[in-house]
Design a protein around this motif. Structure first.
Motif, PDB file in Angstrom:
ATOM      1  N   LEU A   1      34.314  72.216 -65.143  1.00  0.00           N
ATOM      2  CA  LEU A   1      33.726  72.427 -63.824  1.00  0.00           C
ATOM      3  C   LEU A   1      34.702  73.107 -62.868  1.00  0.00           C
ATOM      4  O   LEU A   1      34.282  73.875 -61.994  1.00  0.00           O
ATOM      5  CB  LEU A   1      33.251  71.092 -63.246  1.00  0.00           C
ATOM      6  N   THR A   2      35.989  72.854 -63.031  1.00  0.00           N
ATOM      7  CA  THR A   2      36.970  73.580 -62.225  1.00  0.00           C
ATOM      8  C   THR A   2      36.923  75.071 -62.539  1.00  0.00           C
ATOM      9  O   THR A   2      36.941  75.920 -61.629  1.00  0.00           O
ATOM     10  CB  THR A   2      38.386  73.036 -62.475  1.00  0.00           C
ATOM     11  N   ALA A   3      36.861  75.408 -63.821  1.00  0.00           N
ATOM     12  CA  ALA A   3      36.768  76.814 -64.214  1.00  0.00           C
ATOM     13  C   ALA A   3      35.489  77.447 -63.671  1.00  0.00           C
ATOM     14  O   ALA A   3      35.500  78.590 -63.185  1.00  0.00           O
ATOM     15  CB  ALA A   3      36.830  76.937 -65.733  1.00  0.00           C
ATOM     16  N   ALA A   4      34.378  76.708 -63.737  1.00  0.00           N
ATOM     17  CA  ALA A   4      33.108  77.235 -63.221  1.00  0.00           C
ATOM     18  C   ALA A   4      33.182  77.444 -61.712  1.00  0.00           C
ATOM     19  O   ALA A   4      32.680  78.442 -61.181  1.00  0.00           O
ATOM     20  CB  ALA A   4      31.973  76.279 -63.578  1.00  0.00           C
TER      21      ALA A   4
ATOM     22  N   ARG B   1      36.778  85.622 -63.567  1.00  0.00           N
ATOM     23  CA  ARG B   1      35.880  86.406 -62.738  1.00  0.00           C
ATOM     24  C   ARG B   1      35.122  87.472 -63.531  1.00  0.00           C
ATOM     25  O   ARG B   1      34.401  88.272 -62.953  1.00  0.00           O
ATOM     26  CB  ARG B   1      36.665  87.065 -61.598  1.00  0.00           C
ATOM     27  N   ARG B   2      35.295  87.476 -64.839  1.00  0.00           N
ATOM     28  CA  ARG B   2      34.530  88.412 -65.657  1.00  0.00           C
ATOM     29  C   ARG B   2      33.050  88.064 -65.592  1.00  0.00           C
ATOM     30  O   ARG B   2      32.679  86.888 -65.472  1.00  0.00           O
ATOM     31  CB  ARG B   2      35.012  88.370 -67.106  1.00  0.00           C
ATOM     32  N   PRO B   3      32.163  89.037 -65.656  1.00  0.00           N
ATOM     33  CA  PRO B   3      30.721  88.770 -65.535  1.00  0.00           C
ATOM     34  C   PRO B   3      30.215  87.751 -66.550  1.00  0.00           C
ATOM     35  O   PRO B   3      29.374  86.906 -66.212  1.00  0.00           O
ATOM     36  CB  PRO B   3      30.094  90.149 -65.753  1.00  0.00           C
TER      37      PRO B   3
ATOM     38  N   TYR C   1      39.932  76.680 -49.022  1.00  0.00           N
ATOM     39  CA  TYR C   1      38.960  76.358 -47.976  1.00  0.00           C
ATOM     40  C   TYR C   1      37.710  75.717 -48.568  1.00  0.00           C
ATOM     41  O   TYR C   1      37.231  74.684 -48.071  1.00  0.00           O
ATOM     42  CB  TYR C   1      38.576  77.607 -47.182  1.00  0.00           C
ATOM     43  N   LEU C   2      37.161  76.312 -49.608  1.00  0.00           N
ATOM     44  CA  LEU C   2      35.939  75.764 -50.199  1.00  0.00           C
ATOM     45  C   LEU C   2      36.185  74.369 -50.767  1.00  0.00           C
ATOM     46  O   LEU C   2      35.319  73.487 -50.680  1.00  0.00           O
ATOM     47  CB  LEU C   2      35.420  76.711 -51.280  1.00  0.00           C
TER      48      LEU C   2
ATOM     49  N   VAL D   1      34.385  81.691 -56.836  1.00  0.00           N
ATOM     50  CA  VAL D   1      35.083  81.849 -55.557  1.00  0.00           C
ATOM     51  C   VAL D   1      35.329  83.332 -55.317  1.00  0.00           C
ATOM     52  O   VAL D   1      35.840  84.031 -56.195  1.00  0.00           O
ATOM     53  CB  VAL D   1      36.421  81.085 -55.571  1.00  0.00           C
ATOM     54  N   PRO D   2      34.971  83.854 -54.151  1.00  0.00           N
ATOM     55  CA  PRO D   2      35.181  85.287 -53.885  1.00  0.00           C
ATOM     56  C   PRO D   2      36.657  85.660 -53.955  1.00  0.00           C
ATOM     57  O   PRO D   2      37.523  84.911 -53.496  1.00  0.00           O
ATOM     58  CB  PRO D   2      34.638  85.464 -52.458  1.00  0.00           C
TER      59      PRO D   2
END
Length: 422
Positions: free
Chosen positions: A285-288, A224-226, A58-59, A293-294
């Motif tokens: 940038l794809t990884a970022a 998704r790691r901090p 969606y995003l 993304v939630p």
């Protein structure tokens, strides 16, 4: 796409577990007494959709629509041009990586080929004809009827069709991503490839699809790691600043992967150099983007199941808005006007992903075509009738890019359409 159908475009062709069954009839024990008949196996619950990937789609489709809305603003606004180049660095690679990830189990079984035809091939034919008819009716002219030269957003369906057919090959070679990068680099210096099937774009975007084939779920979880999410912030900010710097120094046509370096008026060696540079920038940038993304369900998660509808349908408005002169209003060129156009693009594509729109256009986007296939009694040896529908549907979005590079054609192989890909 929120509904359950078998036309999976981005979804992995996951094998369906076969439930264990007892022996038919009553079994005899040692004492000769009949045992209780084995209970019939219960149906396996359908696999739940992963909200993370629906959120990604969606995003990403919102970014696609906003990029198309910015195209007519690029000549008068450096900020719009910078946002455009920034988004085009990663929104298409993100879609293609996810498409590759969900193609990992494609082996060419009959059921998989059936879904490939009905979920990608037929929609390509339908919308290719629809877009050409729309062009001829609204814009005028005699745009040729051609199924070999994808029009505007339809290129992604044709590319995905080709990429998925090659998936088994990439799983058997030792270094798939470097090989795909080599093919992309060769394509970037091969103007003789021509325009058919938009082959330049198919080959130059190929490394992202092959990369997706090599990924596993844990790779997305690591993003998704901090610490990774923290590093993603300066990467995104830095990418935006570099895009702003590059606006007067670099042509946005590099991001479309539609032409070779020679066709764009550059020395041949710039093709491989830009192939590697754009792959690296797109990967970072794809990884970022994926890192932020939630992973949980949100208000827009359900819309992620309808991104193919939003992708294929919004192009008519994106094209028509220019042909109908909507961008000629003076207020459009103001900062408030540009923000308004951006918001409208996001709102329109969101509506096009909703359930009512999907129900209306389902025959064109997800046609039921059991009549077109022979009944073999089983679905590729997996124990499902050929007409049976698969439980999960992670169709594309598209990922979507749309047309061709802006500006007048300067080389014989230059694209006819004056718009950029999604």
């Amino acid at each position: 796409m929120l509904h359950v159908r078998d036309h999976t475009v981005l979804t992995a062709d996951r094998p369906t577990p076969v439930p264990e069954t007892g022996a038919p009839g009553a079994e005899r024990g040692r004492a000769g007494r009949a045992r209780e008949p084995a209970a019939p196996p219960t149906a396996k619950p359908r696999a739940a959709r992963d909200p993370y990937f629906d959120n990604v789609k969606y995003l990403a489709i919102v970014l696609v629509a906003m990029g198309h809305a910015w195209t007519p603003l690029m000549d008068s606004s450096r900020a719009a041009s910078a946002l455009y180049m920034f988004v085009y660095t990663f929104h298409m690679p993100a879609f293609i990586v996810v498409a590759g990830y969900f193609s990992r189990s494609f082996t060419g079984r009959p059921d998989q080929l059936r879904r490939l035809v009905t979920g990608i091939g037929v929609p390509y034919l339908v919308f290719e004809v629809a877009y050409i008819a729309f062009h001829r009716q609204v814009h005028g002219g005699d745009h040729p009827w051609s199924l070999l030269d994808p029009y505007y957003v339809t290129w992604f369906l044709l590319a995905l069709f080709v990429w998925r057919l090659t998936a088994p090959f990439w799983r058997i070679i030792r270094y798939p991503v470097p090989v795909a990068l080599g093919i992309a680099a060769l394509a970037s210096v091969s103007p003789e490839l021509g325009d058919d099937f938009n082959i330049q774009r198919v080959l130059q975007f190929l490394p992202f699809f092959v990369l997706g084939l090599t990924l596993r779920r844990e790779h997305f979880e690591r993003l998704r790691r901090p610490d990774v999410r923290l590093m993603a912030v300066p990467a995104l900010v830095g990418g935006l600043l570099v895009a702003y710097w590059a606006v007067p120094r670099m042509s946005a046509r590099w991001f479309y992967r539609t032409n070779s370096a020679q066709e764009m008026g550059h020395l041949w060696w710039t093709g491989p150099a830009m192939t590697l540079a754009l792959f690296g920038a797109g990967l970072v940038l794809t990884a970022a983007f994926l890192a932020w993304v939630p992973a949980h369900a949100t208000w827009y998660t359900a819309l992620g199941a309808g991104t193919l509808y939003g992708y294929l349908l919004h192009g008519f408005l994106a094209k028509g808005s220019r042909w109908w002169g909507w961008y000629e209003a003076e207020w459009i060129s103001t900062p408030l006007g540009q923000v308004t156009v951006t918001a409208l693009a996001a709102a329109v594509v969101t509506v096009l992903c909703t359930a009512p729109v999907r129900r209306l256009f389902r025959p064109a986007v997800e046609p039921a075509m059991n009549w077109a296939f022979r009944s073999t009694g089983s679905d590729g040896g997996r124990g499902r009738p050929v007409g049976a529908h698969r439980g999960t549907d992670h169709r594309a979005t598209g990922a979507g890019t749309d047309g061709r590079p802006p500006g007048a054609a300067t080389a014989p192989a230059q694209r006819r359409d004056g718009d950029a890909p999604g």
